[in-house]
Design a protein around this motif. Structure first.
Motif, PDB file in Angstrom:
ATOM      1  N   SER A  49       0.862  -1.183   0.000  1.00  0.00           N
ATOM      2  CA  SER A  49       0.000   0.000   0.000  1.00  0.00           C
ATOM      3  C   SER A  49       0.891   1.222   0.000  1.00  0.00           C
ATOM      4  CB  SER A  49      -0.937  -0.001   1.213  1.00  0.00           C
ATOM      5  OG  SER A  49      -0.206  -0.037   2.424  1.00  0.00           O
ATOM      6  N   GLN A  50       0.319   2.367  -0.398  1.00  0.00           N
ATOM      7  CA  GLN A  50       1.047   3.625  -0.375  1.00  0.00           C
ATOM      8  C   GLN A  50       0.073   4.759  -0.091  1.00  0.00           C
ATOM      9  OE1 GLN A  50       3.000   3.825  -4.199  1.00  0.00           O
ATOM     10  NE2 GLN A  50       1.120   4.316  -5.307  1.00  0.00           N
ATOM     11  N   SER A  51       0.616   5.910   0.278  1.00  0.00           N
ATOM     12  CA  SER A  51      -0.208   7.022   0.752  1.00  0.00           C
ATOM     13  C   SER A  51      -1.079   7.623  -0.337  1.00  0.00           C
ATOM     14  CB  SER A  51       0.682   8.100   1.361  1.00  0.00           C
ATOM     15  OG  SER A  51       1.719   8.452   0.468  1.00  0.00           O
ATOM     16  N   SER A  52      -0.645   7.587  -1.587  1.00  0.00           N
ATOM     17  CA  SER A  52      -1.438   8.100  -2.707  1.00  0.00           C
ATOM     18  C   SER A  52      -0.873   7.504  -3.987  1.00  0.00           C
ATOM     19  CB  SER A  52      -1.396   9.629  -2.765  1.00  0.00           C
ATOM     20  OG  SER A  52      -0.081  10.080  -3.008  1.00  0.00           O
ATOM     21  N   THR A  53      -1.637   7.618  -5.075  1.00  0.00           N
ATOM     22  CA  THR A  53      -1.219   7.036  -6.358  1.00  0.00           C
ATOM     23  C   THR A  53      -1.348   8.084  -7.453  1.00  0.00           C
ATOM     24  OG1 THR A  53      -1.880   4.809  -5.681  1.00  0.00           O
ATOM     25  CG2 THR A  53      -1.650   5.218  -8.040  1.00  0.00           C
ATOM     26  N   ASN A  54      -0.289   8.214  -8.248  1.00  0.00           N
ATOM     27  CA  ASN A  54      -0.239   9.202  -9.324  1.00  0.00           C
ATOM     28  C   ASN A  54      -0.083   8.482 -10.661  1.00  0.00           C
ATOM     29  OD1 ASN A  54      -0.089  11.634 -10.661  1.00  0.00           O
ATOM     30  ND2 ASN A  54       1.689  12.396  -9.537  1.00  0.00           N
ATOM     31  N   ASN A  55      -0.909   8.856 -11.637  1.00  0.00           N
ATOM     32  CA  ASN A  55      -0.809   8.320 -12.991  1.00  0.00           C
ATOM     33  C   ASN A  55      -0.899   6.797 -13.043  1.00  0.00           C
ATOM     34  OD1 ASN A  55      -0.435  10.907 -14.155  1.00  0.00           O
ATOM     35  ND2 ASN A  55       1.726  10.864 -13.608  1.00  0.00           N
ATOM     36  N   ASN A  64       2.225  14.626  -4.575  1.00  0.00           N
ATOM     37  CA  ASN A  64       3.086  15.442  -3.725  1.00  0.00           C
ATOM     38  C   ASN A  64       2.596  15.397  -2.276  1.00  0.00           C
ATOM     39  OD1 ASN A  64       5.160  17.147  -3.138  1.00  0.00           O
ATOM     40  ND2 ASN A  64       4.132  18.995  -3.836  1.00  0.00           N
ATOM     41  N   GLY A  65       3.517  15.256  -1.332  1.00  0.00           N
ATOM     42  CA  GLY A  65       3.118  15.227   0.064  1.00  0.00           C
ATOM     43  C   GLY A  65       4.144  14.523   0.928  1.00  0.00           C
ATOM     44  N   GLN A  66       3.741  14.214   2.147  1.00  0.00           N
ATOM     45  CA  GLN A  66       4.565  13.439   3.077  1.00  0.00           C
ATOM     46  C   GLN A  66       4.197  11.976   2.850  1.00  0.00           C
ATOM     47  OE1 GLN A  66       6.339  15.476   5.733  1.00  0.00           O
ATOM     48  NE2 GLN A  66       7.705  13.751   5.521  1.00  0.00           N
ATOM     49  N   ASN A  67       4.822  11.342   1.875  1.00  0.00           N
ATOM     50  CA  ASN A  67       4.359  10.050   1.371  1.00  0.00           C
ATOM     51  C   ASN A  67       5.044   8.861   2.018  1.00  0.00           C
ATOM     52  OD1 ASN A  67       2.381  10.615  -0.857  1.00  0.00           O
ATOM     53  ND2 ASN A  67       4.062  11.937  -1.499  1.00  0.00           N
ATOM     54  N   TRP A  68       4.370   7.705   1.915  1.00  0.00           N
ATOM     55  CA  TRP A  68       4.910   6.461   2.434  1.00  0.00           C
ATOM     56  C   TRP A  68       4.499   5.302   1.545  1.00  0.00           C
ATOM     57  CZ3 TRP A  68       1.048   3.007   3.286  1.00  0.00           C
ATOM     58  CH2 TRP A  68      -0.228   3.493   3.571  1.00  0.00           C
ATOM     59  N   TRP A  69       5.220   4.194   1.688  1.00  0.00           N
ATOM     60  CA  TRP A  69       4.939   2.938   0.992  1.00  0.00           C
ATOM     61  C   TRP A  69       5.269   1.813   1.957  1.00  0.00           C
ATOM     62  CZ3 TRP A  69       7.832  -1.385   0.106  1.00  0.00           C
ATOM     63  CH2 TRP A  69       7.382  -2.280  -0.862  1.00  0.00           C
ATOM     64  N   GLN A  70       4.521   0.686   1.890  1.00  0.00           N
ATOM     65  CA  GLN A  70       4.856  -0.438   2.746  1.00  0.00           C
ATOM     66  C   GLN A  70       4.502  -1.755   2.083  1.00  0.00           C
ATOM     67  OE1 GLN A  70       2.578   0.026   6.388  1.00  0.00           O
ATOM     68  NE2 GLN A  70       0.921  -1.274   5.637  1.00  0.00           N
ATOM     69  N   VAL A  71       5.199  -2.793   2.506  1.00  0.00           N
ATOM     70  CA  VAL A  71       4.923  -4.164   2.073  1.00  0.00           C
ATOM     71  C   VAL A  71       4.724  -5.018   3.316  1.00  0.00           C
ATOM     72  CG1 VAL A  71       7.398  -4.732   1.924  1.00  0.00           C
ATOM     73  CG2 VAL A  71       5.714  -6.139   0.692  1.00  0.00           C
ATOM     74  N   ASP A  72       3.743  -5.906   3.281  1.00  0.00           N
ATOM     75  CA  ASP A  72       3.438  -6.826   4.379  1.00  0.00           C
ATOM     76  C   ASP A  72       3.887  -8.217   3.962  1.00  0.00           C
ATOM     77  OD1 ASP A  72       2.393  -8.410   6.385  1.00  0.00           O
ATOM     78  OD2 ASP A  72       0.416  -7.445   6.390  1.00  0.00           O
ATOM     79  N   LEU A  73       4.864  -8.777   4.670  1.00  0.00           N
ATOM     80  CA  LEU A  73       5.388 -10.115   4.353  1.00  0.00           C
ATOM     81  C   LEU A  73       4.427 -11.211   4.799  1.00  0.00           C
ATOM     82  CD1 LEU A  73       9.134  -9.557   5.339  1.00  0.00           C
ATOM     83  CD2 LEU A  73       8.005  -9.146   3.137  1.00  0.00           C
ATOM     84  N   GLU A  74       3.353 -10.874   5.454  1.00  0.00           N
ATOM     85  CA  GLU A  74       2.259 -11.763   5.860  1.00  0.00           C
ATOM     86  C   GLU A  74       2.587 -12.700   7.004  1.00  0.00           C
ATOM     87  OE1 GLU A  74      -0.636 -12.248   2.152  1.00  0.00           O
ATOM     88  OE2 GLU A  74       1.249 -13.304   1.846  1.00  0.00           O
ATOM     89  N   THR A  75       3.823 -12.723   7.447  1.00  0.00           N
ATOM     90  CA  THR A  75       4.185 -13.484   8.633  1.00  0.00           C
ATOM     91  C   THR A  75       5.510 -12.946   9.150  1.00  0.00           C
ATOM     92  OG1 THR A  75       4.431 -15.711   9.569  1.00  0.00           O
ATOM     93  CG2 THR A  75       5.521 -15.278   7.474  1.00  0.00           C
ATOM     94  N   GLN A 133       7.645  -8.044  10.227  1.00  0.00           N
ATOM     95  CA  GLN A 133       6.691  -8.487   9.200  1.00  0.00           C
ATOM     96  C   GLN A 133       6.415  -7.415   8.153  1.00  0.00           C
ATOM     97  OE1 GLN A 133       3.241 -10.681  10.574  1.00  0.00           O
ATOM     98  NE2 GLN A 133       1.904  -9.744   9.025  1.00  0.00           N
ATOM     99  N   ILE A 134       6.504  -6.153   8.525  1.00  0.00           N
ATOM    100  CA  ILE A 134       6.177  -5.057   7.617  1.00  0.00           C
ATOM    101  C   ILE A 134       7.414  -4.204   7.393  1.00  0.00           C
ATOM    102  CG2 ILE A 134       4.788  -2.955   7.320  1.00  0.00           C
ATOM    103  CD1 ILE A 134       2.655  -4.315   9.101  1.00  0.00           C
ATOM    104  N   VAL A 135       7.675  -3.856   6.138  1.00  0.00           N
ATOM    105  CA  VAL A 135       8.735  -2.905   5.804  1.00  0.00           C
ATOM    106  C   VAL A 135       8.054  -1.621   5.331  1.00  0.00           C
ATOM    107  CG1 VAL A 135      10.688  -2.372   4.320  1.00  0.00           C
ATOM    108  CG2 VAL A 135      10.417  -4.682   5.256  1.00  0.00           C
ATOM    109  N   PHE A 136       8.310  -0.531   6.057  1.00  0.00           N
ATOM    110  CA  PHE A 136       7.655   0.758   5.841  1.00  0.00           C
ATOM    111  C   PHE A 136       8.700   1.759   5.377  1.00  0.00           C
ATOM    112  CE2 PHE A 136       6.305   4.929   7.390  1.00  0.00           C
ATOM    113  CZ  PHE A 136       4.973   4.991   7.001  1.00  0.00           C
ATOM    114  N   ILE A 137       8.436   2.449   4.268  1.00  0.00           N
ATOM    115  CA  ILE A 137       9.363   3.437   3.701  1.00  0.00           C
ATOM    116  C   ILE A 137       8.632   4.764   3.601  1.00  0.00           C
ATOM    117  CG2 ILE A 137      10.777   4.072   1.708  1.00  0.00           C
ATOM    118  CD1 ILE A 137      10.996   1.064   1.100  1.00  0.00           C
TER     119      ILE A 137
END
Length: 635
Positions: free
Chosen positions: A330-336, A356-367, A425-429
């Motif tokens: 998931s991510q904070s917003s999606t462009n194009n 544009n903003g204070q954005n983030w992205w993350q992946v959930d390894l599910e365990t 379990q989660i990597v957040f950028i």
């Protein structure tokens, strides 16, 4: 002015109004009818005492007869096409004769975007060489010179040199957009698919010259830099550190990226102004705004080849594999349409892209997994100079944070967590600096502590009852006009409303306890079509941001959220105007019910007359983005 014409020709004076600065000495205007070219000279129309006013002008001009004429600009030193920051055609009163130049046959020729000419858009970003030979502050100006004045102070950033200070004249009051430090930028360098990166150093001082500070909850308003496109403005830089250095200097940074919907402006102004604080002045140094054009159809260029992960000879005795491939993101917003899943598809030609903003992205390894290495490949659309990389547990609690910043190579970074790794379990950028976030690929190497279980089948939506959580909760707004206080937006009565003074305003409600927010419903007294709607946690950190950027905005609209956990909702204006809200409803369910307050009376409607008409609408574009993945926390 040396322009040719036949005897007894009927002539009309044509002026091209330009910025009134020392740099104009190197630019000449060429008048051409397709056969003959003639040079026009520059004239200063404002006396020196007014030249610090951003509204003052110089001019090129010529008396022209009937015919087709093209007006272009050339740099005297290089002979290359140029543009005098801003240029506006002014046709003087028609003469009492026939056959003079008219508006349909005189054209300003603006050069196209040029990588070399547009590489650095700020002139006099370092002010050590000022004042200029005219005895002035180079490109730096103020919005109203009778309220503000400019002054060089020492030392500048780093303890040496100079910096420039915009200060209020004695007896004048600094409000709204009248107190600015600004300079005109080359408008020909603003085009679709360009990334603009801003940086500066700023000190905030009180009226006695003592160091002041930015409040922790005011990072969107204190010392903010804007790109002003005449009828609308975009934040391009703000303070990106928790506090000033030992000498009182804050670091500012940010980005602005254009796309194919960008309307090419006639003129662009870079400016600082204040809409909330009135008793401070500001000093700036080391100002930079770079422009880099990119191809939106291409993936990241020259992405390094990815070698196989090394085998580990010590504990733990496993060969790490990329656990992130194909996992939920998931991510904070999606462009194009550049969704979050592109960063884990194994294809280095695809990439994510946020607004544009204070954005983030993350992946959930599910365990839970033993994570030994994380590789991040940023796409060329948005190299961030500073990222936060956070390994989290299954509940989103931080386990270990790393920071990516100050590297010469911004495209790729590898983080090693030792042979024993970190269990998470989660990597957040997150991009620490205000701007865009674009990732080509994120690889998370390690080993599962247990195989991930298959995703559960949802038989029904959550069964909790959603209600309006904002009713009678504490509120705040940046200013108040005609006693229309912030609490009128949560009194349950749409006939009452808040009202602010003109400025870059904001309104906020505190739900008093963390809640699962599913919807925010906003009813405006006077429709505003450029807003940010932020969900924030109890520490005022933005969890999710929505953009409201709709032409012909309705009075009432709503945003659906994918069960975002937050405590505060802030509504911020993106243009310098008034903010008036009839009601703001925040729908969801508390994780923990807040203490029940003692009953209070509804706010009293003031008797002060209010204007019969509100702020006018400002045209805008685009629609509200949706997240590509729905978080799977339990309710």
């Amino acid at each position: 002015w040396g322009v040719w014409y036949c005897p007894n020709a009927c002539l009309r004076m044509i002026l091209v109004m330009v910025s009134n600065t020392y740099s104009m000495r190197n630019i000449t205007m060429i008048i051409s009818d397709g056969k003959v070219e003639e040079e026009a000279t520059f004239a200063r129309l404002s006396p020196v005492r007014n030249s610090h006013n951003a509204r003052s002008r110089g001019a090129y001009g010529a008396p022209l007869p009937a015919g087709n004429f093209q007006l272009s600009f050339v740099d005297k030193l290089s002979g290359q096409p140029a543009w005098p920051k801003l240029a506006e055609l002014k046709f003087q009163k028609p003469p009492d004769c026939a056959g003079y130049a008219d508006e349909t046959h005189v054209t300003l020729v603006k050069p196209s975007f040029d990588a070399d000419r547009c590489a650095q858009l700020v002139e006099d970003g370092s002010v050590d060489h000022l004042p200029d030979p005219w005895g002035e502050m180079g490109q730096w100006q103020t919005e109203w010179n009778y309220v503000m004045k400019l002054k060089l102070v020492e030392p500048g950033y780093g303890g040496s040199g100079k910096a420039i200070k915009a200060l209020r004249k004695e007896g004048e009051w600094c409000t709204n957009g009248f107190c600015t430090l600004a300079q005109w930028l080359d408008a020909s360098c603003f085009a679709p698919w360009v990334r603009y990166e801003f940086s500066a150093r700023v000190r905030v001082v009180d009226l006695e010259g003592n160091d002041s500070w930015c409040e922790d909850d005011d990072d969107n308003y204190c010392a903010v830099a804007w790109l002003d496109f005449r009828y609308h403005a975009h934040m391009v830089g703000r303070i990106t550190e928790d506090g000033p250095d030992q000498d009182g200097w804050y670091r500012m940074s940010g980005q602005y990226v254009t796309d194919d919907t960008f309307e090419i402006p006639d003129k662009v102004n870079l400016k600082w102004d204040y809409s909330k604080f009135q008793n401070i002045e500001y000093i700036v140094d080391e100002v930079s705004l770079t422009a880099t054009k990119f191809d939106p159809t291409a993936g990241p260029s020259s992405v390094p080849s990815r070698s196989s992960p090394p085998s580990i000879s010590h504990h733990p005795t496993f060969v790490a594999e990329n656990l992130a491939i194909g996992k939920p993101t998931s991510q904070s917003s999606t462009n194009n349409g550049r969704e979050s899943g592109y960063a884990v598809d194994g294809n280095d030609k695809t990439f994510t892209f946020t607004k544009n903003g204070q954005n983030w992205w993350q992946v959930d390894l599910e365990t839970l997994s033993i994570i030994t290495k994380i590789k991040i490949y940023q796409a060329k659309e948005s190299y961030n100079k500073k990222l936060l990389i956070d390994i989290r547990d299954s509940n989103g609690n931080s386990i270990e944070e790393r920071t990516w910043g100050g590297d010469d190579t911004l495209e790729r970074k590898e983080f090693n967590y030792g042979p024993q790794g970190v269990v998470g379990q989660i990597v957040f950028i997150k991009n620490v600096e205000f701007g865009y976030l674009s990732l080509s690929e994120v690889e998370v190497y390690g080993k599962y502590t247990a195989p991930p279980s298959p995703a559960p089948t949802l038989s029904a939506p959550p069964t909790y009852l959603v209600r309006n959580l904002s009713y009678r909760k504490p509120t705040w707004q940046s200013s108040t006009l005609n006693d229309r206080s912030s609490d009128f937006a949560v009194d349950g009565n749409k006939d009452t409303y808040t009202y602010t003074k003109r400025g870059y305003n904001a309104w906020e409600v505190d739900l008093k306890s963390p809640a699962i927010i599913t919807k925010v419903k906003i009813t405006q007294r006077w429709p505003e079509d450029k807003l940010w709607i932020d969900i924030k946690d109890s520490n005022d950190k933005i969890v999710e941001r929505k953009d409201w950027d709709v032409e012909g905005a309705p009075n009432e609209f709503e945003f659906d959220f994918d069960e975002v956990v937050g405590q505060k909702v802030r509504i911020s204006e993106r243009i310098n105007w008034y903010l008036s809200l009839s009601e703001v409803e925040v729908h969801g369910k508390y994780l923990v019910e807040p203490p029940t307050p003692s009953p209070t009376a509804a706010p009293t409607v003031p008797s002060t007359p209010v204007p019969s008409t509100g702020p006018s609408l400002v045209p805008s574009i685009s629609s509200v983005p949706s997240l590509s993945y729905r978080p799977t926390f339990a309710v």
